[in-house]
Write a protein that holds these residues in place. Structure first.
Motif, short mmCIF file in Angstrom:
data_model
loop_
_atom_site.label_atom_id
_atom_site.label_comp_id
_atom_site.label_asym_id
_atom_site.label_seq_id
_atom_site.Cartn_x
_atom_site.Cartn_y
_atom_site.Cartn_z
N GLN A 194 32.35 35.79 54.51
CA GLN A 194 33.40 36.81 54.35
C GLN A 194 33.07 38.07 55.13
OE1 GLN A 194 36.07 35.89 52.93
NE2 GLN A 194 35.86 35.09 50.87
N HIS A 213 32.97 31.13 50.34
CA HIS A 213 33.95 32.10 49.84
C HIS A 213 33.30 33.26 49.10
CE1 HIS A 213 37.77 29.83 50.60
NE2 HIS A 213 36.86 28.90 50.84
N TYR A 221 52.33 43.68 40.29
CA TYR A 221 51.91 44.47 41.46
C TYR A 221 52.95 45.54 41.79
CZ TYR A 221 48.42 40.78 42.52
OH TYR A 221 47.38 39.90 42.47
N VAL A 249 43.05 39.78 45.29
CA VAL A 249 43.99 40.58 44.52
C VAL A 249 44.31 41.88 45.26
CG1 VAL A 249 44.18 41.94 42.40
CG2 VAL A 249 43.41 39.56 42.29
N MET A 305 52.87 37.83 38.49
CA MET A 305 51.81 38.66 39.07
C MET A 305 52.41 39.65 40.07
SD MET A 305 49.03 37.25 37.87
CE MET A 305 47.81 37.82 38.95
N ARG A 311 39.91 37.20 37.39
CA ARG A 311 39.37 36.16 36.53
C ARG A 311 38.38 36.87 35.62
NH1 ARG A 311 35.90 33.30 37.94
NH2 ARG A 311 35.58 34.06 40.07
N VAL A 354 44.90 42.16 33.21
CA VAL A 354 45.01 40.70 33.11
C VAL A 354 43.61 40.15 33.36
CG1 VAL A 354 45.96 38.60 34.13
CG2 VAL A 354 47.38 40.67 33.96
N VAL A 371 43.67 43.00 37.74
CA VAL A 371 43.91 41.55 37.66
C VAL A 371 42.65 40.84 38.13
CG1 VAL A 371 45.19 39.59 38.62
CG2 VAL A 371 46.40 41.71 38.11
N HIS A 396 45.35 35.60 29.73
CA HIS A 396 46.18 34.45 30.09
C HIS A 396 46.20 34.32 31.60
CE1 HIS A 396 48.42 35.32 26.42
NE2 HIS A 396 48.81 36.46 26.93
N SER A 397 46.77 33.20 32.00
CA SER A 397 47.19 33.06 33.40
C SER A 397 48.69 33.23 33.44
CB SER A 397 46.86 31.66 33.88
OG SER A 397 45.61 31.69 34.48
N TYR A 398 49.17 33.84 34.49
CA TYR A 398 50.62 34.03 34.65
C TYR A 398 51.10 33.30 35.89
CZ TYR A 398 50.37 37.79 31.25
OH TYR A 398 50.20 38.53 30.12
N PRO A 399 52.39 32.97 35.93
CA PRO A 399 52.93 32.43 37.19
C PRO A 399 52.84 33.50 38.28
CG PRO A 399 54.59 32.41 35.44
CD PRO A 399 53.39 33.08 34.87
N ARG A 400 52.84 33.04 39.51
CA ARG A 400 52.66 34.00 40.61
C ARG A 400 53.77 35.05 40.64
NH1 ARG A 400 51.48 32.40 46.82
NH2 ARG A 400 50.09 30.95 45.77
C1 GDG Z 1 36.68 33.63 45.24
C2 GDG Z 1 35.76 34.80 45.58
C3 GDG Z 1 37.33 35.46 47.39
C4 GDG Z 1 44.20 35.59 39.07
N1 GDG Z 1 44.75 35.56 37.86
C5 GDG Z 1 45.91 34.91 37.99
C6 GDG Z 1 46.09 34.55 39.31
N2 GDG Z 1 45.00 34.96 39.97
C7 GDG Z 1 44.81 34.75 41.41
C8 GDG Z 1 44.89 36.04 42.18
C9 GDG Z 1 44.10 35.68 43.43
C10 GDG Z 1 43.08 34.69 42.90
O1 GDG Z 1 43.53 34.23 41.65
C11 GDG Z 1 41.73 35.36 42.68
O2 GDG Z 1 41.13 35.55 43.93
P1 GDG Z 1 40.00 36.62 44.12
O3 GDG Z 1 39.74 36.73 45.57
O4 GDG Z 1 40.46 37.90 43.54
O5 GDG Z 1 38.73 36.12 43.32
P2 GDG Z 1 37.97 34.70 42.97
O6 GDG Z 1 38.76 33.83 42.09
O7 GDG Z 1 36.67 35.14 42.41
O8 GDG Z 1 37.77 33.96 44.40
C12 GDG Z 1 36.57 35.94 46.15
C13 GDG Z 1 38.12 34.19 47.09
O9 GDG Z 1 37.27 33.21 46.51
C14 GDG Z 1 38.74 33.62 48.35
O10 GDG Z 1 37.80 33.37 49.33
O11 GDG Z 1 38.22 36.47 47.78
O12 GDG Z 1 35.73 37.01 46.49
O13 GDG Z 1 35.05 35.24 44.41
O14 GDG Z 1 44.90 35.01 44.36
O15 GDG Z 1 46.22 36.38 42.42
N3 GDG Z 1 47.16 33.90 39.80
C15 GDG Z 1 48.13 33.59 38.92
N4 GDG Z 1 48.03 33.89 37.60
C16 GDG Z 1 46.96 34.57 37.10
O16 GDG Z 1 46.91 34.86 35.91
N5 GDG Z 1 49.21 32.94 39.38
#
Ligand code: GDG
Length: 742
Positions: free
Chosen positions: A205, A174, A375, A393, A371, A289, A322, A287, A364-368
């Motif tokens: 990817q 990933h 958006y 994101v 989010m 992590r 976030v 948004v 924080h983390s938020y419910p989807r």
């Molecule tokens: C790895 C790779 C690759 C975030 N904060 C909250 C929340 N999120 C959700 C987002 C999104 C997910 O987490 C984050 O996905 P990303 O792709 O942006 O990044 P990574 O966590 O680093 O993921 C990445 C991924 O794997 C998939 O292969 O794209 O490059 O690093 O879905 O929406 N969701 C909720 N509350 C939050 O506060 N509900």
């Protein structure tokens, strides 16, 4: 030789025909005060994509349930069978926080933070990978398909293959796979590659990630690679296994996001968010992590400078950031949090007013649902990652914007940039460029916003997570018996392609137009195929090409093609495109390399008895068949060493008593690309049966048609049984096209 990673004791097989293995199970554990245990599905994209398959194909998911030091029996949740793997506190510290997140994560993300290399955490990584492999091996049915996920489990494919050679094994990474110069720092670089090469298909990817991986395999193991195919020696009778390393860009459940965004309560919430922020003219959103790869600091710096320069005003623009909590026990992440929060605090101190906050920051983390409301509320989405495998994101923002509005500012260092070209692409290291991009996004006229968003939305809707998993699994499996005739979905694809303005029909010869025979010189096209090709040649706007691994002289001899058929041989090195002569198609730098190569090999062969040199169209082969075993090995070793120093970019193929070096690593994929260019074709149909045809399938675009003949893993979108069906297919294309143009 690498030692076996698991003692090859024959493991008893389980019952699941499809097994997913990932570090974390897709559930969260909850314990009520009375001790009652419940599991709640954590709805990620991966679960959404794999759920239907899990249910229909008797699937199981193997992973850590998120609670340390506890054993759990396998259980069922929401119709999915879950197989928990135990992790103790020490495992979490060494395998997860240590090796996975303090060594591999920074190394694979371009060493944005310095990776640590500790032998103890490596040992823990091996031990935990072995535990996951054993758990998967125990539940997989004979011949099952096992799909392993991500950088925490890179040794699992090899361990599984050693324990269960009957399994079909896929791996998906990933996160990025780094360029060789960075990867080479890893003290255990060979072991990790060895672990991954236990898989049949290794997904990445971006195509650049797959390329970096193949290069590492060539540099560290010297295995031959051709396009997306790697030949991995099995150590038995000179045999090799074919491994595919290719990009499969992951996506999201885009319909699911749109559905949420269309909910009236979520739209009301979006309006409320804007109102609570004082209805700014422009709301910008980040948004992520809380991770140093995401470029949050760069984003804040650019925003701060724009406020300081007066190009943006806090009265008009608010940034909502976030930063969801992540890896909080790893020291680099603790330092990052301090750094970001200091920057946010300073910026707000400098620019916020009583009524307007510059950055609304949320750790924080938020419910989807929340989010999605954000958006919808955001005029501008800022994704400024310094390196990111994909970045979901960015895709979620696009999927949520059913109103076809909003501007995405996207780092070119996120995998999503390969697909989302209508975003405003930035280099986040270039603060001035980022500032200009932000201003451009803020000021973008409505028409341009809609035009860009419409195109982004089409891309995300067409390539959702179901398409992603289906294409990965199609490459991985597809080994079932192939029925005779033309399947309906193929016929539909033919109907569509037959209407192309300029159509290129590119065909492999052996196994595609001609059945395989014992002696290559005896191969002949089957009855009817010549007529079918002629019917195509008779139509305006159609070109037919043969794409073969044979040398062109040999291809002409066996195929006896009509004079207007375009020819490419030796995997694209030789071409004959409407010319009487065969062109070799070598660049002057390649000719120079060929000279150096000849000099080195001739001097080695001159000194070692029994070795001979053979000239090939774009390389030379060193034959050692007539030499003693010792001399043969010596000659090969010297050739590898000297050429490795002088011409590190050569492609090396190892055969029985022969070592072949080429200055051009051409593939059938290159041949297709060249033919597409030459003919100006807008659609391409390619048919082939061999693993070298996979490169050609890999070079096809979404609206082209790839046809695999026979069984075996493939990247082609369609499959038929034999050359007999190929002839039918060609006749059908001619029939459809002449009906459409009549
Ligand atoms: C790895 C790779 C690759 C975030 N904060 C909250 C929340 N999120 C959700 C987002 C999104 C997910 O987490 C984050 O996905 P990303 O792709 O942006 O990044 P990574 O966590 O680093 O993921 C990445 C991924 O794997 C998939 O292969 O794209 O490059 O690093 O879905 O929406 N969701 C909720 N509350 C939050 O506060 N509900």
């Amino acid at each position: 030789m690498n030692p076996p990673l698991v003692e090859p004791a024959p493991a008893p097989a389980g019952t699941y025909t499809f097994v997913v293995v990932s570090n974390r199970l897709p559930v969260d554990y909850e314990e009520a005060e009375d001790g009652a245990v419940t599991w709640r599905t954590s709805p990620g994209g991966l679960v959404t994509a794999l759920e239907p398959l899990m249910r229909s194909s008797h699937g199981a998911w193997v992973g850590w349930p998120g609670v340390a030091d506890r054993d759990f029996e396998p259980f069922e949740n929401d119709g999915i069978s879950l197989v928990p793997v135990r992790l103790d506190e020490a495992d979490i510290k060494d395998y997860y926080e240590g090796f996975s997140n303090d060594t591999l994560w920074p190394l694979y993300h371009d060493v944005i933070a310095p990776p640590s290399f500790h032998r103890e955490t490596w040992e823990a990584y091996i031990a935990v990978n072995r535990r996951f492999a054993a758990a998967a091996a125990a539940v997989a049915a004979p011949g099952a398909t096992v799909w392993v996920h991500d950088y925490q489990l890179q040794l699992v494919p090899r361990m599984l293959r050693e324990a269960r050679p009957d399994l079909v094994i896929g791996f998906f990474n990933h996160i990025p796979f780094p360029p060789y110069g960075i990867y080479a720092q890893l003290p255990w670089r060979k072991q990790i590659l060895h672990g991954l090469l236990g898989a049949d298909v290794i997904g990445f990817q971006r195509s650049a990630d797959a390329g970096n991986f193949s290069q590492a395999v060539r540099r560290l193991y010297g295995y031959p690679t051709r396009g997306v195919v790697i030949d991995v020696p099995t150590g038995e009778n000179e045999e090799s296994r074919r491994v595919i390393a290719k990009h499969f860009p992951i996506s999201i459940d885009s319909a699911g996001y749109e559905e949420l965004a269309r909910r009236p309560d979520i739209q009301a919430r979006a309006r409320q968010i804007r109102a609570d922020l004082g209805n700014p003219k422009t709301l910008m959103l980040g948004v992520d992590r809380l991770d140093y790869t995401k470029g949050i600091g760069h984003r804040i710096k650019a925003f701060g400078e724009l406020l300081a320069d007066g190009r943006l005003s806090v009265e008009d623009v608010t940034l909502v950031q976030v930063a969801s909590p992540s890896r909080e026990r790893v020291s680099t992440y603790m330092a990052l949090r301090d750094e970001i929060e200091l920057a946010v605090g300073r910026l707000n101190g400098d620019f916020s007013t009583i009524s307007h906050t510059a950055i609304s920051y949320h750790h924080h983390s938020y419910p989807r649902e929340e989010m999605v409301a954000m958006y919808l509320a955001a005029d501008v989405m800022l994704v400024t990652a310094l390196r990111d495998g994909m970045n979901l994101v960015a895709k979620e923002y696009v999927a949520a914007r059913f109103d076809v509005d909003g501007v995405l500012v996207l780092s070119e260092f996120a995998g999503a940039a390969d697909e989302l070209k209508q975003a405003i692409l930035i280099n986040p290291h270039d603060i001035d460029g980022t500032k200009d991009a932000i201003v451009r996004a803020v000021e973008m006229p409505k028409r341009e916003r809609s035009r860009r968003m419409r195109s982004l939305r089409r891309k995300v809707a067409e390539n959702d997570v179901a398409v992603w998993s289906a294409s990965f699994l199609r490459a991985l499996t597809g080994g079932a018996a192939v029925p005779a005739g033309i399947p309906d979905d193929l016929d539909l694809a033919l109907q569509s392609i037959a209407g192309a303005e300029n159509l290129l029909i590119a065909l492999d010869f052996d196994g595609t137009l001609a059945p395989h025979v014992d002696h290559p010189e005896d191969a002949r096209a089957i009855a009817g195929s010549r007529e079918a090709v002629q019917a195509l040649l008779d139509l305006p706007g159609v070109r037919v090409a043969l794409v073969s691994g044979r040398a062109l002289v040999s291809l002409q001899h066996v195929a006896q093609p009509q004079s207007s058929v375009l020819l490419t041989g030796s995997h694209g090195i030789e071409v004959q495109l409407d010319t009487p002569e065969i062109e070799l198609n070598l660049l002057s730098t390649e000719l120079e390399q060929l000279d150096t190569l000849a000099r080195v090999l001739e001097s080695i062969s001159g000194e070692i008895a029994g070795t001979t040199i053979e000239r090939k169209p774009a390389g030379l082969a060193l034959h050692t068949r007539l030499a003693t075993e010792e001399d043969g090995q010596k000659a090969e070793r010297q050739a590898r060493e000297q050429l490795g120093d002088q011409l590190p970019a050569l492609t090396v193929r190892e055969g029985k008593n022969v070592l072949e070096f080429s200055v051009r690593s051409s593939t059938k994929g290159d041949a297709v690309t060249k033919l597409r260019e030459y003919t100006g074709a807008d659609r391409v149909f390619y048919a082939g049966d061999d693993v070298t045809d996979e490169d050609a399938f890999g070079a096809l675009r979404d609206d082209d048609v790839g046809l695999k003949i026979g069984q075996g893993a493939t990247l082609a979108s369609h499959r038929v049984r034999s050359p007999h069906e190929v002839t039918q297919v060609l006749a059908r294309i001619a029939e459809l096209r002449s009906a459409q143009t009549r």
